[in-house]
Design a protein around this motif. Sequence first.
Motif, PDB file in Angstrom:
ATOM      1  N   GLN A  68      14.867   8.972   5.547  1.00 46.80           N
ATOM      2  CA  GLN A  68      13.582   8.375   5.686  1.00 46.80           C
ATOM      3  C   GLN A  68      12.669   9.567   6.137  1.00 46.80           C
ATOM      4  OE1 GLN A  68      13.232   4.813   8.370  1.00 46.80           O
ATOM      5  NE2 GLN A  68      15.272   4.147   7.622  1.00 46.80           N
ATOM      6  N   GLN A  69      13.127  10.760   6.673  1.00 52.91           N
ATOM      7  CA  GLN A  69      12.211  11.810   6.887  1.00 52.91           C
ATOM      8  C   GLN A  69      11.864  12.335   5.355  1.00 52.91           C
ATOM      9  OE1 GLN A  69      14.416  14.529   9.316  1.00 52.91           O
ATOM     10  NE2 GLN A  69      13.219  14.007  10.980  1.00 52.91           N
ATOM     11  N   SER A 108       0.823  -1.258   0.096  1.00 48.44           N
ATOM     12  CA  SER A 108       0.023   0.028   0.006  1.00 48.44           C
ATOM     13  C   SER A 108       0.970   1.128   0.007  1.00 48.44           C
ATOM     14  CB  SER A 108      -0.949  -0.029   1.397  1.00 48.44           C
ATOM     15  OG  SER A 108      -2.016  -1.026   1.207  1.00 48.44           O
ATOM     16  N   THR A 109       2.118   1.182   0.609  1.00 47.16           N
ATOM     17  CA  THR A 109       2.901   2.184   0.492  1.00 47.16           C
ATOM     18  C   THR A 109       4.387   1.781   0.414  1.00 47.16           C
ATOM     19  OG1 THR A 109       1.575   3.408   2.142  1.00 47.16           O
ATOM     20  CG2 THR A 109       3.634   4.423   1.707  1.00 47.16           C
ATOM     21  N   ILE A 110       4.942   1.935  -0.708  1.00 46.69           N
ATOM     22  CA  ILE A 110       6.327   1.680  -0.976  1.00 46.69           C
ATOM     23  C   ILE A 110       7.212   2.988  -0.880  1.00 46.69           C
ATOM     24  CG2 ILE A 110       8.011   0.510  -2.601  1.00 46.69           C
ATOM     25  CD1 ILE A 110       5.423  -1.077  -3.348  1.00 46.69           C
ATOM     26  N   SER A 111       8.248   2.993  -0.161  1.00 51.89           N
ATOM     27  CA  SER A 111       9.011   4.021   0.137  1.00 51.89           C
ATOM     28  C   SER A 111      10.343   3.829  -0.308  1.00 51.89           C
ATOM     29  CB  SER A 111       9.036   4.830   1.391  1.00 51.89           C
ATOM     30  OG  SER A 111       7.649   5.036   1.691  1.00 51.89           O
ATOM     31  N   LEU A 112      10.754   3.837  -1.687  1.00 52.96           N
ATOM     32  CA  LEU A 112      12.148   3.567  -2.093  1.00 52.96           C
ATOM     33  C   LEU A 112      13.471   3.862  -1.576  1.00 52.96           C
ATOM     34  CD1 LEU A 112      11.481   3.540  -6.071  1.00 52.96           C
ATOM     35  CD2 LEU A 112      11.404   1.449  -4.534  1.00 52.96           C
ATOM     36  N   VAL A 113      13.336   5.376  -0.905  1.00 55.38           N
ATOM     37  CA  VAL A 113      14.435   5.841  -0.348  1.00 55.38           C
ATOM     38  C   VAL A 113      14.777   4.999   0.938  1.00 55.38           C
ATOM     39  CG1 VAL A 113      15.271   7.801   1.033  1.00 55.38           C
ATOM     40  CG2 VAL A 113      13.993   7.894  -1.099  1.00 55.38           C
ATOM     41  N   TRP A 137      18.280   3.937   2.246  1.00 56.27           N
ATOM     42  CA  TRP A 137      19.200   4.133   3.385  1.00 56.27           C
ATOM     43  C   TRP A 137      18.331   3.848   4.653  1.00 56.27           C
ATOM     44  CZ3 TRP A 137      18.740   7.145  -1.259  1.00 56.27           C
ATOM     45  CH2 TRP A 137      19.760   7.519  -1.884  1.00 56.27           C
ATOM     46  N   LYS A 138      18.681   2.666   5.397  1.00 55.08           N
ATOM     47  CA  LYS A 138      18.033   1.991   6.277  1.00 55.08           C
ATOM     48  C   LYS A 138      18.446   2.730   7.579  1.00 55.08           C
ATOM     49  CE  LYS A 138      17.108  -2.281   4.028  1.00 55.08           C
ATOM     50  NZ  LYS A 138      17.516  -3.694   3.915  1.00 55.08           N
ATOM     51  N   LYS A 139      19.314   3.405   7.697  1.00 55.29           N
ATOM     52  CA  LYS A 139      19.979   3.831   8.759  1.00 55.29           C
ATOM     53  C   LYS A 139      19.917   5.327   9.039  1.00 55.29           C
ATOM     54  CE  LYS A 139      22.432  -0.258  10.213  1.00 55.29           C
ATOM     55  NZ  LYS A 139      23.836  -0.706  10.580  1.00 55.29           N
ATOM     56  N   CYS A 143       9.828   2.538   7.166  1.00 56.28           N
ATOM     57  CA  CYS A 143      10.541   3.728   7.482  1.00 56.28           C
ATOM     58  C   CYS A 143      10.556   4.014   8.985  1.00 56.28           C
ATOM     59  CB  CYS A 143      10.112   5.063   6.709  1.00 56.28           C
ATOM     60  SG  CYS A 143      10.401   4.722   4.877  1.00 56.28           S
ATOM     61  N   PRO A 144      10.972   3.281   9.818  1.00 55.60           N
ATOM     62  CA  PRO A 144      10.989   3.338  11.382  1.00 55.60           C
ATOM     63  C   PRO A 144      11.464   4.877  11.771  1.00 55.60           C
ATOM     64  CG  PRO A 144      12.328   1.841  11.038  1.00 55.60           C
ATOM     65  CD  PRO A 144      11.872   2.047   9.604  1.00 55.60           C
ATOM     66  N   LEU A 145      12.549   5.306  11.084  1.00 58.09           N
ATOM     67  CA  LEU A 145      13.387   6.287  11.637  1.00 58.09           C
ATOM     68  C   LEU A 145      12.578   7.739  11.047  1.00 58.09           C
ATOM     69  CD1 LEU A 145      17.059   5.217  10.957  1.00 58.09           C
ATOM     70  CD2 LEU A 145      15.736   4.993  13.013  1.00 58.09           C
TER      71      LEU A 145
END
Length: 754
Positions: free
Chosen positions: A265-266, A249-254, A258-260, A735-737
């Motif tokens: 992520q913002q 439903s929501t795919i955020s490629l960035v 960049w997982k850290k 995108c937890p961060l």
Amino acid sequence: MTGYVDDGGHQSQPQPHSHIDVTGEDGEAAAEESPIEQVRLTVSTYDDPSLPALTFRTWFLGILSCVLLAFVNQFFGYRQNQLYVSSVSAQILVLPIGKLMAATLPKKAVTIPLTGWSFSLNPGPFNLKEHVLITIFANSGANGVYAVSIITIVKAFYRRSLHPVAAFLLSQTTQMLGYGWAGLFRRYLVDSPYMWWPANLVQVSLFRALHENEKRPKGGHTRLQFFFLIFISSFAYYTVPAYLFPSISTISLVCLIWKKSVTAQQIGSGFKGLGVGSFGLDWSTVAGFLGSPLATPGFAIINILVGFFLFVYVVNPIAYWSNWYEAKKFPIISSHTFDSTGQPFNISRILNEKTFHIDLNSYNSYSKLYLSVFFALSYGLSFATLMATISHVALFHGKTIWTMWSKTTAEKAKKATDIHSRLMQNYDAVPDWWFYSILIITFALSIFACEGFGKQLQLPWWGLLMACGIAFFFTLPIGIIQATTNMQPGLNVITELIIGYIYPGRPLANVAFKTYGYISMTQALMFLGDFKLGHYMKIPPKSMFLVQLVGTVIGSSVYFGTAWWLLSTVDHICDTDLLPDGSPWTCPGDDVFYNASIIWGVVGPLRMFTKQGVYPEMNWFFLIGLLAPVPVWILSRKYPNQKWLLLINMPIILGATGSMPPARAVNYITWGAVGIFFNFYVYKRYKGWWARHNYILSAALDAGVAFMGILLYFTLQSYDVFGPNWWGLEADDHCPLAKCPTAPGVVMEGCPVF
């Protein structure tokens, strides 16, 4: 356009500035036809008074449509991706069902025992008047019950008890109260040919198209075949985002790259950030908060996207990274409330448990109320939108409105009518005492709901009287604006401000006052708008009244019953910290409503938007909004040949992000992309296909998602079966961060400390 941050984006769809041909009063055309050119081109002047209207088919299909749409819309209202199914779906579906009933039901009269009354199950061919009344029924079920959000925040967020009778009366009276005084204004807003309600012409066109004889094109499909083809496809596909792979439903490629990185992520999160590079493969992501882009005018889509890009990609990043209002202590985009340390605002520390209103000593010793800079600016934009709408209407439509109102009053003095009014004289008018009875009964029940049951709703009788006075006062002027321009300035911000200053510290009093003051006016105008549709379609007024009345009572009851059932049976509903992975019951719209009740009700505007609070500068947005349409108006006057200038609509641009939150960046991005593709590319290259299939495609996609969502709930999710346990099960964009603050020393769970 009205779309404010505290009600999840109740937005009107204004039309572009168009030339309105008003034939002179003494002209022959005015004597025979409507004085409005668009009405003359769209509305039929033929009527057959012998056609039956309130038939068994009308009641059966109308009540069924009303119940289904009310249940579906409230059911999906609590879910992560809300879905709104409009009455257009029912309008299309009931046509073949009505024709099937006409072909199969017996024609023999049925007698009601002990009464001597009889009726026919099949009074002849399924006709246009039945179809219109069924659609009005469906519309009563499709229009949400604003008061349900009050019930939700009390039970799910404040975790307090609420008497079910008080809750039921609240949901009924807020929907019905405006009907009482709508009757007083119908002679001005319905009977007058100069009050033409442009939105109704779309419905009139659709009804006429559906009732024209249709032959299947060679190698193609009928409209009904196309509807079912898309419906089945949408129904089957929705198992993927709703059950097997919610993350789609929501795919955020960035975020996947960049997982850290908090900043990355913002920027990249479509769910909690700016949404750069984010998209969704789910129709409920596209249409869940903003409505179907296929049914939104192209000029409105462009204005909304311009406003979205300016606010989300220019103003908000500048404000956040410049640390306005200590922005870095809080998430870059959030609808929650915070204290001065960057922690979630602990409402229990300032709210007296027994009296359920603010304890000022506790508040003064704790912290002022803080918002994310995005949420604070959203309130500023809501102030600007309200004023821009008034200014825009005065500048661009003031002369037209004044002309039409002058003609309306002159027409009443002469008792002059157009062809449609004369045709409607074949039917009995609704007696005034019907409206007065509704007004007296619903007002008495409103007093009982507010003052009874231990005053759980906190609103005293004088507050209810003031709310009704505001709604009554604004019904006629705003009705004139809507009936001539299709724009409806909202009263939610004004009502929140008024009661917030007069009666602060009481959250339920604030939201109840807002609902009685705002929704009773919108319900009155909805009633009058539907009455005008009936006027154009030559429906007997008494039949219209009964259908609207019964439909509203049934629809409100179903909304209330569905909400009460889900709030009582879904464990931890609306509590994202305790819900299991994959659970869709996150209540994003009610979460915003709850935080608005804290801002306007508990703390109040005096301690938020004056020098006593953090955000006094937001009041400048009232002036900004008032002045914003002026440059566009001046340019349009200076360069009259530049027609594109008339499509720049500052109320839409300023109010573009009125649905954020609970809508997210990904909703706007996907909604805009789909809208541009269909309303520009397809419309330009394949205009015939667009005219034939566009609205049907929209209705079929909505219906497929709705029915599969309900099927999955009753067969699997109600038994806590939420799909295979894997990475893609999270109803999140990974995108937890993105939610993390970036100010030094602020501690938040799951976030690095800078």
